[in-house]
Design an enzyme around this catalytic site. Structure first.
Site, PDB file in Angstrom:
ATOM      1  N   GLN A 129      65.116  21.370  70.655  1.00 17.08           N
ATOM      2  CA  GLN A 129      64.985  20.459  71.787  1.00 17.08           C
ATOM      3  C   GLN A 129      65.137  21.206  73.121  1.00 17.08           C
ATOM      4  OE1 GLN A 129      64.242  17.219  72.275  1.00 17.08           O
ATOM      5  NE2 GLN A 129      63.719  16.995  70.110  1.00 17.08           N
ATOM      6  N   SER A 130      64.621  22.414  73.180  1.00 13.98           N
ATOM      7  CA  SER A 130      64.815  23.264  74.354  1.00 13.98           C
ATOM      8  C   SER A 130      64.099  22.719  75.589  1.00 13.98           C
ATOM      9  CB  SER A 130      64.305  24.677  74.059  1.00 13.98           C
ATOM     10  OG  SER A 130      64.307  25.467  75.223  1.00 13.98           O
ATOM     11  N   ASN A 131      64.865  22.493  76.660  1.00  9.01           N
ATOM     12  CA  ASN A 131      64.266  22.141  77.951  1.00  9.01           C
ATOM     13  C   ASN A 131      63.461  23.317  78.502  1.00  9.01           C
ATOM     14  OD1 ASN A 131      65.603  19.519  78.210  1.00  9.01           O
ATOM     15  ND2 ASN A 131      67.469  20.696  78.504  1.00  9.01           N
TER      16      ASN A 131
END
Length: 510
Positions: A206-208
Site C-alpha cells: 500500500q505504498s504511497n
C-alpha cells in the site's frame, strides 16, 4: 525639403513639464515636424490660439489626435511559447497593464508548460555549503502548502500550554501524493535530464510513494515499473484494487511482487538492480528511485520545504517551538532537520526542535539513515555539522508493526476526523499523532509552546483498513444485527459509538 516651422513660443515649450513624458515626446515631434504632415497639424496655429482661457486645453486636444495609437496586443501564447520574450519585445504598457499581462502569461505557462519540462532550481543561500546542488526540478505540486491552527482530541491545547498547528502537505497535489511530491520534483527532473524512459521504484503493498511515483512518471511521459512487498502467499495472487493499488494500477504501472522474506533477504537496492537489468534487456533505459525517494537528491525537496516554512514563520512573526512528523524512510525527517539547522545557523535565534515518529525500524536505524543521506548531500554529520541526535529526535511509533494498526490508533484517527475534519492516514500521520498525544500526556512540560504537525498524506491507505474499521471502530453490523436494532445504526460496540444512519423518509414509507 520644405523649410522647418518656426520655434514655438514659450508656453508651448513648457508643455512637456506640464503634461508628462508621453506628451513631451509628441510635443518634440510637433516642434521639429517629425511624423506630422505640414499644413495638416493644428500645431501651426498654436501661437494664435494659446491666448485667452482654454488655450492650453485646445493644444492638448490637438496633440492627442497625433499621439501614435497603442500597439496591438501580442498574439495569444502558443503551447510551448514562453511569456518572457513576448513581454520583452512588446512596448511596455502602464504598470497595472504590464502586471496583468505578466500574470496571464504566467498562468498560461503554468497550465501548459511547467509540469512538462525541468526548470532551473536556485538553492537557498544557507544551503550553499552542500554539494552537489541540483540544477533543475519539475513542477508537480501546489506550494506553499497552508498552515493553520489545529485542536484535535487527546492533546491539552490552550494559550498557556500546548498550541497545535498543522501544515498540510497532504494538500500538495498530484493525485494525493503528499510528502512524496516534493522529492519527486527533483528525482523525476533528474530522470528526464539523463534521458531515461522508465522509472523503477519499490515499497509496501500500500505504498504511497510507489503510487505517487507512477502518477508523476506518467504525467511526464515516462513508464513505471514497480516492486511491491506482499505478505507470504500473496505474491502469486492478484493484488486487487484496494486503497493505493487502485490509482496505481489505473496509471498502467507494471507491478512486480515479492514476499516480505524475499525483501528482507535481498534488500531493496538489490531488488531494484535486478528489475533494472531485466528492463535493459528489453531495450528500456530505467531510472531507479529508492524506497520513499529518500536519497540525497530527493531530500532536497525538504530543504526547499524549510525555505517555504521559514517564510511562513516570518510572515507569522513567530517561530514554532517544535516540528513533528512521521518517518518511514528517513528523507523527509533528515531534510527538515538538516535544513532548519542550516537556515538558523549563526542567526542568534533558537530554531524549532525536530521530532520524528518512526513507523518502522528503530530510532538508531533512522539516525544512521540521516548520516548517509547527509553525506550524499556533502554534509558529514558529526564533522561538518552536529551529530544526528543533536538536530533530530526519533521516537518509536510503529506499534504493532509497519502498516499494522491497533484499534486504539484507528479510534484516534476517527476521533480526529470527527472533531477537526482532518483525515489522518493509518500508516504514517495517524501513528505519529497517536504517539505524540501519548508523549505530551507523559511529559507535558517538554511539549509546551507551538507545535507544528506535518501531515504527510496517505489517506488512500484507509480503504485497506475497512474491515478493521467496521469491526473495531465504526462497529459494522451484519444484516441481522441491523434488523435487531431497528435500522437506525445508533448502537454501542463496547465503548465505541457507531456512526448513526437512517432513511430520511422512513416514516413516510410506513
Amino acid at each position: 525639403p520644405p523649410p522647418l516651422p518656426p520655434l514655438p513660443p514659450l508656453p508651448l515649450v513648457l508643455l512637456p513639464l506640464l503634461f508628462g513624458g508621453q506628451l513631451a515626446a509628441a510635443t518634440a515631434r510637433a516642434a521639429t515636424g517629425a511624423g506630422i504632415a505640414r499644413g495638416s497639424s493644428p500645431m501651426r496655429r498654436a501661437p494664435s490660439r494659446l491666448s485667452g482661457p482654454g488655450g492650453a486645453a485646445r493644444v492638448r486636444r490637438g496633440l492627442a489626435r497625433h499621439v501614435p495609437p497603442p500597439p496591438p496586443p501580442p498574439p495569444p501564447l502558443g503551447r510551448n511559447e514562453a511569456a518572457a520574450p513576448l513581454l520583452a519585445s512588446a512596448p511596455v504598457p502602464p504598470r497595472r497593464q504590464l502586471w496583468r499581462a505578466f500574470s496571464r502569461a504566467r498562468d498560461r505557462a503554468s497550465f501548459e508548460d511547467l509540469p512538462l519540462a525541468p526548470r532551473p532550481f536556485e538553492a537557498p543561500d544557507w544551503a550553499a555549503s552542500l554539494s552537489p546542488v541540483p540544477r533543475t526540478k519539475v513542477s508537480l505540486g501546489q506550494f506553499p502548502t497552508p498552515v493553520h491552527r489545529w485542536n484535535p482530541p487527546g492533546v491539552p491545547c490552550g494559550d498557556d500550554r500546548t498550541r497545535l498547528w498543522i501544515k498540510r502537505d497532504d494538500w500538495s497535489g498530484m493525485e494525493l501524493g503528499g510528502n512524496k511530491v516534493r522529492k519527486l520534483e527533483f528525482l523525476l527532473a533528474d530522470a528526464l535530464g539523463k534521458g531515461h524512459d522508465t522509472v523503477v521504484t519499490i515499497g509496501g503493498i500500500q505504498s504511497n510513494h510507489v503510487r505517487a511515483t507512477a502518477a508523476g512518471a506518467r504525467l511526464l511521459g515516462l513508464g513505471a515499473d514497480v516492486i511491491l512487498r506482499a505478505s507470504a502467499g500473496q505474491e502469486t495472487k492478484d493484488p486487487r484494487l484496494v486503497g493505493n493499488l487502485l490509482p496505481l494500477r489505473m496509471t498502467g504501472a507494471s507491478i512486480n511482487l515479492v514476499t516480505k522474506n524475499e525483501y528482507g533477504r535481498h534488500g531493496s537496492t538489490a531488488l531494484l538492480t535486478r528489475l533494472a537489468e531485466d528492463l535493459r534487456k528489453e531495450g528500456k533505459n530505467p531510472y531507479c528511485i529508492p524506497v520513499g525517494g529518500s536519497n540525497g537528491l530527493g531530500t532536497w525537496g525538504y530543504l526547499a520545504f524549510v525555505e517555504e516554512l521559514v517564510e511562513q514563520m516570518e510572515a507569522r512573526g513567530r517561530i514554532f517551538d517544535h516540528v513533528v512528523l512521521a518517518t518511514g524512510s528517513g528523507g523527509t525527517a533528515t531534510g527538515i532537520a538538516l535544513g532548519l539547522h542550516l537556515a538558523f545557523l549563526g542567526k542568534g535565534t533558537e530554531k524549532p526542535s525536530v521530532s520524528s515518529f518512526a513507523v518502522c525500524d528503530s530510532p538508531d536505524y533512522f539516525y544512521r539513515m540521516a548520516e548517509e543521506i547527509a553525506a550524499e548531500m556533502g554534509m558529514r554529520l558529526g564533522v561538518d555539522a552536529p551529530v544526528p541526535k543533536d538536530i533530530l529526535e526519533v521516537y518509536q511509533a510503529k506499534g504493532n508493526g509497519y502498516a499494522i494498526s491497533s484499534g486504539a490508533e484507528l479510534q484516534m484517527i476517527a476521533d480526529v476526523a470527527r472533531t477537526t475534519g482532518v483525515l489522518l492516514d493509518p500508516v504514517y500521520s495517524g501513528k505519529a499523532y497517536y504517539q505524540l498525544s501519548k508523549e505530551i500526556e507523559r511529559n507535558p512540560e517538554k511539549w509546551k509552546g507551538d507545535i507544528l504537525f506535518l501531515h504527510t498524506g496517505g489517506m488512500l491507505g484507509m480503504y485497506e483498513k475497512v474491515d478493521q474499521l467496521l469491526s473495531e471502530v465504526i462497529g459494522g453490523q451484519s444484516e441481522s444485527a441491523t434488523r435487531a436494532q431497528g435500522g437506525d445504526g445508533a448502537v454501542e460496540n463496547g465503548n465505541i459509538h457507531t456512526y448513526p444512519y437512517r432513511h430520511l423518509f422512513e416514516k413516510d414509507d410506513k
